[in-house]
Design a protein around this motif. Structure first.
Motif, PDB file in Angstrom:
ATOM      1  N   GLU A 148     -16.977   2.911  43.757  1.00  0.00           N
ATOM      2  CA  GLU A 148     -16.447   3.479  44.988  1.00  0.00           C
ATOM      3  C   GLU A 148     -17.250   2.944  46.163  1.00  0.00           C
ATOM      4  N   ALA A 149     -16.628   2.953  47.339  1.00  0.00           N
ATOM      5  CA  ALA A 149     -17.337   2.522  48.545  1.00  0.00           C
ATOM      6  C   ALA A 149     -17.910   3.735  49.261  1.00  0.00           C
ATOM      7  N   ASP A 150     -19.155   3.610  49.762  1.00  0.00           N
ATOM      8  CA  ASP A 150     -19.731   4.693  50.556  1.00  0.00           C
ATOM      9  C   ASP A 150     -19.282   4.565  52.001  1.00  0.00           C
ATOM     10  N   GLU A 151     -19.873   5.376  52.876  1.00  0.00           N
ATOM     11  CA  GLU A 151     -19.438   5.374  54.278  1.00  0.00           C
ATOM     12  C   GLU A 151     -19.693   4.050  54.977  1.00  0.00           C
ATOM     13  N   THR A 152     -20.572   3.208  54.432  1.00  0.00           N
ATOM     14  CA  THR A 152     -20.845   1.901  55.042  1.00  0.00           C
ATOM     15  C   THR A 152     -19.953   0.800  54.457  1.00  0.00           C
ATOM     16  N   GLY A 153     -19.203   1.143  53.430  1.00  0.00           N
ATOM     17  CA  GLY A 153     -18.370   0.150  52.766  1.00  0.00           C
ATOM     18  C   GLY A 153     -19.027  -0.489  51.557  1.00  0.00           C
ATOM     19  N   ALA A 154     -20.286  -0.104  51.264  1.00  0.00           N
ATOM     20  CA  ALA A 154     -21.000  -0.670  50.126  1.00  0.00           C
ATOM     21  C   ALA A 154     -20.551   0.005  48.834  1.00  0.00           C
ATOM     22  N   LEU A 155     -20.485  -0.775  47.757  1.00  0.00           N
ATOM     23  CA  LEU A 155     -19.996  -0.269  46.480  1.00  0.00           C
ATOM     24  C   LEU A 155     -21.105   0.358  45.642  1.00  0.00           C
ATOM     25  N   HIS A 156     -20.720   1.426  44.930  1.00  0.00           N
ATOM     26  CA  HIS A 156     -21.623   2.103  44.005  1.00  0.00           C
ATOM     27  C   HIS A 156     -20.809   2.559  42.799  1.00  0.00           C
ATOM     28  N   VAL A 157     -21.477   2.675  41.662  1.00  0.00           N
ATOM     29  CA  VAL A 157     -20.810   3.205  40.471  1.00  0.00           C
ATOM     30  C   VAL A 157     -20.309   4.615  40.779  1.00  0.00           C
ATOM     31  N   SER A 158     -19.100   4.919  40.325  1.00  0.00           N
ATOM     32  CA  SER A 158     -18.470   6.199  40.659  1.00  0.00           C
ATOM     33  C   SER A 158     -19.283   7.399  40.183  1.00  0.00           C
ATOM     34  N   LYS A 159     -19.838   7.327  38.963  1.00  0.00           N
ATOM     35  CA  LYS A 159     -20.618   8.446  38.420  1.00  0.00           C
ATOM     36  C   LYS A 159     -21.969   7.916  37.950  1.00  0.00           C
ATOM     37  N   PRO A 160     -22.909   7.721  38.867  1.00  0.00           N
ATOM     38  CA  PRO A 160     -24.210   7.142  38.490  1.00  0.00           C
ATOM     39  C   PRO A 160     -25.029   8.101  37.638  1.00  0.00           C
ATOM     40  N   LEU A 161     -25.758   7.534  36.686  1.00  0.00           N
ATOM     41  CA  LEU A 161     -26.700   8.288  35.859  1.00  0.00           C
ATOM     42  C   LEU A 161     -28.113   7.778  36.119  1.00  0.00           C
ATOM     43  N   PRO A 162     -29.129   8.614  35.939  1.00  0.00           N
ATOM     44  CA  PRO A 162     -30.521   8.160  36.142  1.00  0.00           C
ATOM     45  C   PRO A 162     -30.827   6.926  35.303  1.00  0.00           C
ATOM     46  N   GLY A 163     -31.355   5.899  35.947  1.00  0.00           N
ATOM     47  CA  GLY A 163     -31.694   4.662  35.248  1.00  0.00           C
ATOM     48  C   GLY A 163     -30.540   3.691  35.143  1.00  0.00           C
ATOM     49  N   GLY A 164     -29.341   4.180  35.426  1.00  0.00           N
ATOM     50  CA  GLY A 164     -28.177   3.300  35.372  1.00  0.00           C
ATOM     51  C   GLY A 164     -27.661   3.079  33.955  1.00  0.00           C
ATOM     52  N   VAL A 165     -26.422   2.655  33.864  1.00  0.00           N
ATOM     53  CA  VAL A 165     -25.797   2.292  32.592  1.00  0.00           C
ATOM     54  C   VAL A 165     -25.399   0.829  32.689  1.00  0.00           C
ATOM     55  N   TRP A 166     -25.929   0.011  31.762  1.00  0.00           N
ATOM     56  CA  TRP A 166     -25.760  -1.432  31.910  1.00  0.00           C
ATOM     57  C   TRP A 166     -24.908  -2.052  30.811  1.00  0.00           C
ATOM     58  N   SER A 167     -24.315  -1.225  29.977  1.00  0.00           N
ATOM     59  CA  SER A 167     -23.353  -1.735  28.996  1.00  0.00           C
ATOM     60  C   SER A 167     -22.316  -0.655  28.738  1.00  0.00           C
ATOM     61  N   ARG A 168     -21.127  -1.073  28.404  1.00  0.00           N
ATOM     62  CA  ARG A 168     -20.042  -0.128  28.140  1.00  0.00           C
ATOM     63  C   ARG A 168     -20.394   0.783  26.958  1.00  0.00           C
ATOM     64  N   GLN A 169     -21.061   0.213  25.965  1.00  0.00           N
ATOM     65  CA  GLN A 169     -21.394   0.976  24.767  1.00  0.00           C
ATOM     66  C   GLN A 169     -22.359   2.130  25.079  1.00  0.00           C
ATOM     67  N   ALA A 170     -23.167   1.975  26.122  1.00  0.00           N
ATOM     68  CA  ALA A 170     -24.143   3.003  26.471  1.00  0.00           C
ATOM     69  C   ALA A 170     -23.565   4.082  27.380  1.00  0.00           C
ATOM     70  N   ALA A 171     -22.376   3.872  27.887  1.00  0.00           N
ATOM     71  CA  ALA A 171     -21.766   4.832  28.808  1.00  0.00           C
ATOM     72  C   ALA A 171     -21.147   6.000  28.042  1.00  0.00           C
ATOM     73  N   PRO A 172     -21.193   7.215  28.606  1.00  0.00           N
ATOM     74  CA  PRO A 172     -20.493   8.343  27.978  1.00  0.00           C
ATOM     75  C   PRO A 172     -19.009   8.016  27.818  1.00  0.00           C
ATOM     76  N   LYS A 173     -18.423   8.475  26.727  1.00  0.00           N
ATOM     77  CA  LYS A 173     -17.014   8.177  26.468  1.00  0.00           C
ATOM     78  C   LYS A 173     -16.126   8.967  27.419  1.00  0.00           C
ATOM     79  N   VAL A 174     -15.156   8.292  27.978  1.00  0.00           N
ATOM     80  CA  VAL A 174     -14.157   8.955  28.815  1.00  0.00           C
ATOM     81  C   VAL A 174     -12.768   8.557  28.325  1.00  0.00           C
ATOM     82  N   TRP A 175     -11.791   9.425  28.616  1.00  0.00           N
ATOM     83  CA  TRP A 175     -10.424   9.181  28.184  1.00  0.00           C
ATOM     84  C   TRP A 175      -9.481   9.109  29.372  1.00  0.00           C
ATOM     85  N   GLU A 176      -8.366   8.459  29.154  1.00  0.00           N
ATOM     86  CA  GLU A 176      -7.257   8.531  30.092  1.00  0.00           C
ATOM     87  C   GLU A 176      -6.334   9.665  29.659  1.00  0.00           C
ATOM     88  N   HIS A 177      -5.818  10.398  30.638  1.00  0.00           N
ATOM     89  CA  HIS A 177      -4.785  11.388  30.360  1.00  0.00           C
ATOM     90  C   HIS A 177      -3.515  10.616  30.013  1.00  0.00           C
TER      91      HIS A 177
END
Length: 236
Positions: A148-177
């Motif tokens: 997502e873009a912040d108020e300055t237009g800079a991009l950030h991960v939508s749901k940041p976690l401490p330390g960051g997530v640097w691979s898909r396998q390490a990210a919490p599982k999410v589903w599509e409705h």
């Protein structure tokens, strides 16, 4: 008693008349309607529609005759929840008996298999939530590669976690409705105003069985996949 339901409006901006358009030899709605009639767990079937042709077609196949959907529930802005509530009340009035569980199949998602329907009902009966909702694993993940873009237009991960997530396998599982298959406690449907007010649990389906028709391209893609399923030798 378990009531099977399909909602099928007459109008569609993306694919005009899609709910009754022929898909591999039969109307789109029948790929879901026939699954309800064939499911041993379903005691009665109702179709909510503002289309006289669809209504007569469904009634001829054995659906409850509840009349056409009210005009205020037949617009493209009408919430699914209100349609469900109306169909439940009308069906119970026609049956003269209470419904314990309400099963909705989205007729624009015809690639589900009978075992998907049976599995969703079995999960509902085993865990007794307010609602079971079909999902599929999301292709993109808000902890990793949705930004997502912040108020300055800079991009950030939508749901940041401490330390960051640097691979898909390490990210919490999410589903599509996945708008395919729903099983609800009728008492919850009567009292709630939206889907997520109660305990809603996921029923995971393969992504290829969750495709939803919302455009001419979607229709062609689903038609191709259904044709391959019906004629597997032609896909070799």
């Amino acid at each position: 008693m378990i009531l099977g339901h399909i909602g099928a409006r007459k109008g569609s901006k993306g694919v005009p008349g899609k709910n009754f358009r022929s898909l591999c030899g039969k109307p789109l709605i029948d790929w879901s309607l026939d699954q309800l009639f064939a499911c041993p767990a379903i005691d009665a079937v109702v179709v909510s529609t503002d289309d006289e042709r669809i209504y007569d077609h469904a009634a001829a196949k054995g659906a409850l005759e509840i009349g056409l959907r009210p005009a205020h529930l037949a617009t493209d802005a009408a919430p699914k929840w209100g349609v469900w509530q109306h169909a439940l009340a009308a069906a119970e009035a026609t049956l003269g008996a209470p419904v314990e569980a309400f099963v909705d199949l989205d007729c624009t998602s015809p690639l589900r298999l009978p075992e998907d329907l049976a599995g969703a009902i079995a999960l509902f009966q085993a865990q007794k939530p307010d609602m079971v909702m079909s999902v599929c694993e999301a292709r993109k993940n808000p902890y990793f590669n949705l930004v997502e873009a912040d108020e300055t237009g800079a991009l950030h991960v939508s749901k940041p976690l401490p330390g960051g997530v640097w691979s898909r396998q390490a990210a919490p599982k999410v589903w599509e409705h996945a708008a395919s298959t729903y099983v609800l406690d009728s008492a919850y449907l009567r009292r709630a105003q939206t889907i997520y007010e109660g305990r809603v649990i996921p029923f995971e389906m393969p992504p290829e069985r969750c495709l939803d028709i919302d455009s001419p391209f979607d229709f062609k893609l689903v038609e191709m996949l259904m044709s391959e399923r019906l004629n597997p030798e032609s896909a070799q």
